[in-house]
Design an enzyme around this catalytic site. Structure first.
Site, PDB file in Angstrom:
ATOM      1  N   LYS A 257       0.857  -1.203   0.000  1.00  0.00           N
ATOM      2  CA  LYS A 257       0.000   0.000   0.000  1.00  0.00           C
ATOM      3  C   LYS A 257       0.885   1.244   0.000  1.00  0.00           C
ATOM      4  O   LYS A 257       1.704   1.425   0.900  1.00  0.00           O
ATOM      5  CB  LYS A 257      -0.914  -0.001   1.235  1.00  0.00           C
ATOM      6  CG  LYS A 257      -1.711   1.296   1.413  1.00  0.00           C
ATOM      7  CD  LYS A 257      -2.642   1.252   2.631  1.00  0.00           C
ATOM      8  CE  LYS A 257      -3.287   2.614   2.889  1.00  0.00           C
ATOM      9  NZ  LYS A 257      -4.124   2.634   4.109  1.00  0.00           N
TER      10      LYS A 257
ATOM     11  N   ASP B 198      -2.514  10.173   3.681  1.00  0.00           N
ATOM     12  CA  ASP B 198      -3.928   9.795   3.826  1.00  0.00           C
ATOM     13  C   ASP B 198      -4.644  10.806   4.724  1.00  0.00           C
ATOM     14  O   ASP B 198      -4.601  10.707   5.946  1.00  0.00           O
ATOM     15  CB  ASP B 198      -4.023   8.389   4.430  1.00  0.00           C
ATOM     16  CG  ASP B 198      -5.472   7.942   4.611  1.00  0.00           C
ATOM     17  OD1 ASP B 198      -6.376   8.597   4.046  1.00  0.00           O
ATOM     18  OD2 ASP B 198      -5.694   6.927   5.306  1.00  0.00           O
TER      19      ASP B 198
ATOM     20  N   LYS C  52     -10.151  12.965   8.072  1.00  0.00           N
ATOM     21  CA  LYS C  52      -9.708  12.535   9.407  1.00  0.00           C
ATOM     22  C   LYS C  52      -9.660  13.737  10.349  1.00  0.00           C
ATOM     23  O   LYS C  52      -9.477  14.866   9.890  1.00  0.00           O
ATOM     24  CB  LYS C  52      -8.299  11.935   9.310  1.00  0.00           C
ATOM     25  CG  LYS C  52      -8.234  10.560   8.696  1.00  0.00           C
ATOM     26  CD  LYS C  52      -6.805  10.037   8.718  1.00  0.00           C
ATOM     27  CE  LYS C  52      -6.704   8.661   8.073  1.00  0.00           C
ATOM     28  NZ  LYS C  52      -7.417   7.609   8.793  1.00  0.00           N
TER      29      LYS C  52
ATOM     30  N   ASP D  83     -12.184   7.255   3.539  1.00  0.00           N
ATOM     31  CA  ASP D  83     -10.999   6.998   4.357  1.00  0.00           C
ATOM     32  C   ASP D  83     -10.614   5.513   4.333  1.00  0.00           C
ATOM     33  O   ASP D  83      -9.538   5.140   4.785  1.00  0.00           O
ATOM     34  CB  ASP D  83     -11.257   7.468   5.789  1.00  0.00           C
ATOM     35  CG  ASP D  83      -9.969   7.622   6.579  1.00  0.00           C
ATOM     36  OD1 ASP D  83      -8.883   7.564   5.969  1.00  0.00           O
ATOM     37  OD2 ASP D  83     -10.053   7.790   7.814  1.00  0.00           O
TER      38      ASP D  83
ATOM     39  N   GLU E  85      -9.452   3.863   1.969  1.00  0.00           N
ATOM     40  CA  GLU E  85      -8.894   3.960   0.619  1.00  0.00           C
ATOM     41  C   GLU E  85      -7.851   2.877   0.337  1.00  0.00           C
ATOM     42  O   GLU E  85      -7.645   2.517  -0.820  1.00  0.00           O
ATOM     43  CB  GLU E  85      -8.275   5.344   0.405  1.00  0.00           C
ATOM     44  CG  GLU E  85      -6.821   5.536   0.904  1.00  0.00           C
ATOM     45  CD  GLU E  85      -6.658   5.334   2.411  1.00  0.00           C
ATOM     46  OE1 GLU E  85      -7.661   5.478   3.135  1.00  0.00           O
ATOM     47  OE2 GLU E  85      -5.545   5.021   2.859  1.00  0.00           O
TER      48      GLU E  85
ATOM     49  N   ARG F 286      -7.799  -0.353   0.868  1.00  0.00           N
ATOM     50  CA  ARG F 286      -8.357  -1.555   0.229  1.00  0.00           C
ATOM     51  C   ARG F 286      -8.733  -1.285  -1.216  1.00  0.00           C
ATOM     52  O   ARG F 286      -8.747  -2.192  -2.037  1.00  0.00           O
ATOM     53  CB  ARG F 286      -9.543  -2.060   1.068  1.00  0.00           C
ATOM     54  CG  ARG F 286     -10.660  -1.076   1.204  1.00  0.00           C
ATOM     55  CD  ARG F 286     -11.598  -1.423   2.348  1.00  0.00           C
ATOM     56  NE  ARG F 286     -11.096  -0.991   3.654  1.00  0.00           N
ATOM     57  CZ  ARG F 286     -11.727  -1.190   4.805  1.00  0.00           C
ATOM     58  NH1 ARG F 286     -12.881  -1.829   4.839  1.00  0.00           N
ATOM     59  NH2 ARG F 286     -11.210  -0.763   5.935  1.00  0.00           N
TER      60      ARG F 286
HETATM   61  N1  BES Z   1      -4.330   4.449   6.897  1.00  0.00           N
HETATM   62  C1  BES Z   1      -5.510   4.223   7.643  1.00  0.00           C
HETATM   63  C2  BES Z   1      -5.337   3.190   8.742  1.00  0.00           C
HETATM   64  C3  BES Z   1      -4.627   3.664   9.980  1.00  0.00           C
HETATM   65  C4  BES Z   1      -5.234   4.505  10.869  1.00  0.00           C
HETATM   66  C5  BES Z   1      -3.380   3.197  10.277  1.00  0.00           C
HETATM   67  C6  BES Z   1      -4.590   4.902  12.023  1.00  0.00           C
HETATM   68  C7  BES Z   1      -2.745   3.564  11.433  1.00  0.00           C
HETATM   69  C8  BES Z   1      -3.332   4.436  12.305  1.00  0.00           C
HETATM   70  C9  BES Z   1      -6.628   3.705   6.721  1.00  0.00           C
HETATM   71  O1  BES Z   1      -6.622   4.205   5.437  1.00  0.00           O
HETATM   72  C10 BES Z   1      -7.921   4.128   7.340  1.00  0.00           C
HETATM   73  O2  BES Z   1      -8.153   5.313   7.401  1.00  0.00           O
HETATM   74  N2  BES Z   1      -8.709   3.167   7.785  1.00  0.00           N
HETATM   75  C11 BES Z   1      -9.938   3.459   8.422  1.00  0.00           C
HETATM   76  C12 BES Z   1     -10.953   2.477   7.909  1.00  0.00           C
HETATM   77  C13 BES Z   1     -12.360   2.810   8.336  1.00  0.00           C
HETATM   78  C14 BES Z   1     -12.843   4.045   7.641  1.00  0.00           C
HETATM   79  C15 BES Z   1     -13.259   1.640   8.004  1.00  0.00           C
HETATM   80  C16 BES Z   1      -9.731   3.286   9.922  1.00  0.00           C
HETATM   81  O3  BES Z   1      -9.050   2.366  10.348  1.00  0.00           O
HETATM   82  O4  BES Z   1     -10.241   4.138  10.663  1.00  0.00           O
HETATM   83 ZN    ZN Z   2      -4.816   4.775   4.708  1.00  0.00          ZN
HETATM   84 MN    MN Z   3      -7.669   6.042   5.258  1.00  0.00          MN
END
Ligand code: BES
Ligand code: ZN
Ligand code: MN
Length: 484
Positions: free
Chosen positions: A251, A256, A263, A333, A335, A337
């Site tokens: 990835k 992000d 966020k 968010d 993104e 996947r």
């Molecule tokens: N890059 C983030 C995951 C992440 C968040 C890694 C905090 C480390 C610390 C990913 O893209 C994301 O934002 N995932 C969301 C998914 C949700 C919207 C289903 C998450 O984990 O909040």
């Molecule tokens: Zn991410």
């Molecule tokens: Mn994200």
């Protein structure tokens, strides 16, 4: 940092000129003749060097020795954790005098796990990020001689650990760079620089090429940013063309923000680390370049930013992935996947023996496993066993998570074949269930490294994980899990 492995005895090592001599002592230490051994025995008897792993005794310009500083370091039972603690304490102690030349003497020839822990910790404890500082405190240590009574059996592991350190350091460098110094284009340039090494090729596809391929999910994530996306295809050809490769998919979200599903501001800077999966793929290729093993490996990196620009994808938008499946993007968010699913479909063309994706995918994985183990999800028991074994041997462990179909219930939607998010419970697993839909034609594993790829707080920085795990898997798992 240059490592050297050598066979030396306790009396010869006292004659080596160096800025610091670290003498690593096991709890089973038995005094013999010679100045060093006598010194250690005396120190222990006087209670000045305890038996607790990590205890130190620091001696300045010891008479009769050629080193400027001698540090006795207690390893206890010399388990990897003991070694890590002891070596990092010792480096912390001597760092102020900015040593350039180090001799690390193992009073007893170590097991390979203890040597690995020593080398990884030496590299980590002396690492210094310098790229975007004007007055950086660069790493002072140039040369480390790892000396021991008999190094013969460790020659080959030593080579692997040197390569692992090179890989980890490249992964750290790109993980740590801020997003404006690690755009998708700059990242692609870094990948292509690896093609100067033997057997490595690099190709980069742009948006136009991805439109042709039908990568609607990846393109949707990238469309909110002015930075052009890059799809990086790295190849390491160490074996014959007929040998099916392992495909690594990293990835590569260089930043992000969450996109329109923005966020919160707190700690958003840490989302510069959202390309640590991609950085670990670069790191693995750097190590392969060094070791030149007889295997084939493909690295796929979908790289882009996730930003809320005026053209950004909106919650509720439905896109068509390269696989043909339509996806309702309920949360922009989620993104990772989306960029990975198209890369997983692209991986089919290599007729791989296994595909492993590596991603900072979910905050839920941080809650589940913290910073100790990466989350492992897998559709093939041979592959998961090999990856677990590699995690253990490399001291870069992972933990196998479930993939019951019931976890995919929440991904159902009235408006597309699949939604990109389910509810909050088991968020790391529903993310993996989403990916699994795109990985049905080969043995596949997903490593969620959201908790392990970087550290927060005062020690903020990339860890270089899981370069060690991936490398041990590639080098040790000789039997392909499933050949198509
Ligand atoms: N890059 C983030 C995951 C992440 C968040 C890694 C905090 C480390 C610390 C990913 O893209 C994301 O934002 N995932 C969301 C998914 C949700 C919207 C289903 C998450 O984990 O909040
Ligand atoms: Zn991410
Ligand atoms: Mn994200």
């Amino acid at each position: 940092m240059n490592f050297e492995l050598s066979t030396t005895d306790a009396s010869a090592v006292t004659l080596q000129k160096c800025d610091a001599l670290l003498v690593l002592i096991n709890s089973t230490f038995k005094a013999s003749s010679g100045a060093l051994s006598t010194l250690v025995a005396k120190a222990q008897k006087a209670g000045d060097l305890s038996e607790k792993p990590g205890s130190l005794l620091d001696i300045y310009r010891p008479v009769g020795l050629e080193c400027k500083r001698l540090v006795l370091v207690q390893l206890g039972q010399a388990q990897p954790n003991d070694v890590r603690k002891a070596v990092s304490n010792a480096i912390g102690l001597i760092k102020v005098s900015q040593p350039k030349d180090l001799v690390v003497f193992f009073e007893q020839t170590p097991e390979s796990g203890a040597l690995r822990a020593t080398m990884l910790t030496l590299a980590d404890a002396s690492y210094s990020y310098i790229t975007t500082k004007t007055k950086p405190e660069a790493r002072s240590i140039r040369h480390v001689n790892l000396a021991m009574p008999n190094s013969a059996a460790l020659a080959s592991p030593f080579k692997r650990f040197v390569a692992t350190v090179l890989g980890i350091e490249l992964a750290k460098e790109w993980g740590n760079r801020p997003a404006n110094h690690a755009s998708p284009s700059l990242f692609a340039q870094a990948a292509c620089k690896l093609a100067k090494f033997a057997r490595i090729k690099c190709q980069v596809l742009d948006a136009k090429a991805l439109h042709k391929l039908g990568m609607g999910a990846f393109l949707a994530v990238a469309q909110g940013s002015a930075e052009p996306l890059q799809f990086i295809v790295l190849r390491y050809n160490g074996s014959t063309k007929t040998q099916p490769p392992v495909v690594l998919v990293g990835k590569g979200i260089t930043f992000d923000s969450g996109g329109i599903s923005l966020k919160p501001a707190a700690e958003m800077d840490e989302m510069k680390f959202d390309m640590c999966g991609a950085a670990s793929v670069l790191g693995v290729f750097r190590a392969l370049a060094e070791l030149q093993p007889a295997i084939n490996v493909v690295g796929l990196i979908p790289a882009c930013e996730n930003l809320p620009g005026s053209r950004a994808v909106k919650p509720g938008d439905v896109v068509t992935s390269m696989s043909g499946q339509t996806i309702e993007i309920l949360n922009t968010d989620a993104e990772g996947r989306l960029v990975l699913c198209d890369a997983l479909t692209y991986a089919e063309r290599f007729k791989p023996c296994a595909v492993v994706d590596i991603a900072t995918l979910t905050g839920a994985c941080v809650i589940a496993l913290g910073a100790v183990r990466s989350g492992l999800f897998c559709n093939d028991p041979h592959l998961s066993a090999a990856l677990q074994a590699a995690g253990d041997s490399s001291q870069d462990p992972c933990w196998l998570m479930p993939l019951d179909d019931d976890y995919a219930e929440g991904l159902k939607t009235n408006f597309a074949d699949v939604a990109n998010v389910a509810g909050r419970p088991a968020g790391a697993i529903s993310a993996a269930k989403f990916l699994q839909r795109f990985a049905s034609t080969y043995a596949w594993a997903h490593l969620d490294i959201a908790g392990t790829a970087w550290k927060s707080g005062t020690a903020k920085g990339a860890t270089g994980r899981p370069v060690g795990l991936l490398l041990d898997y590639l080098l040790d798992a000789t039997k392909p899990a499933k050949v198509l």
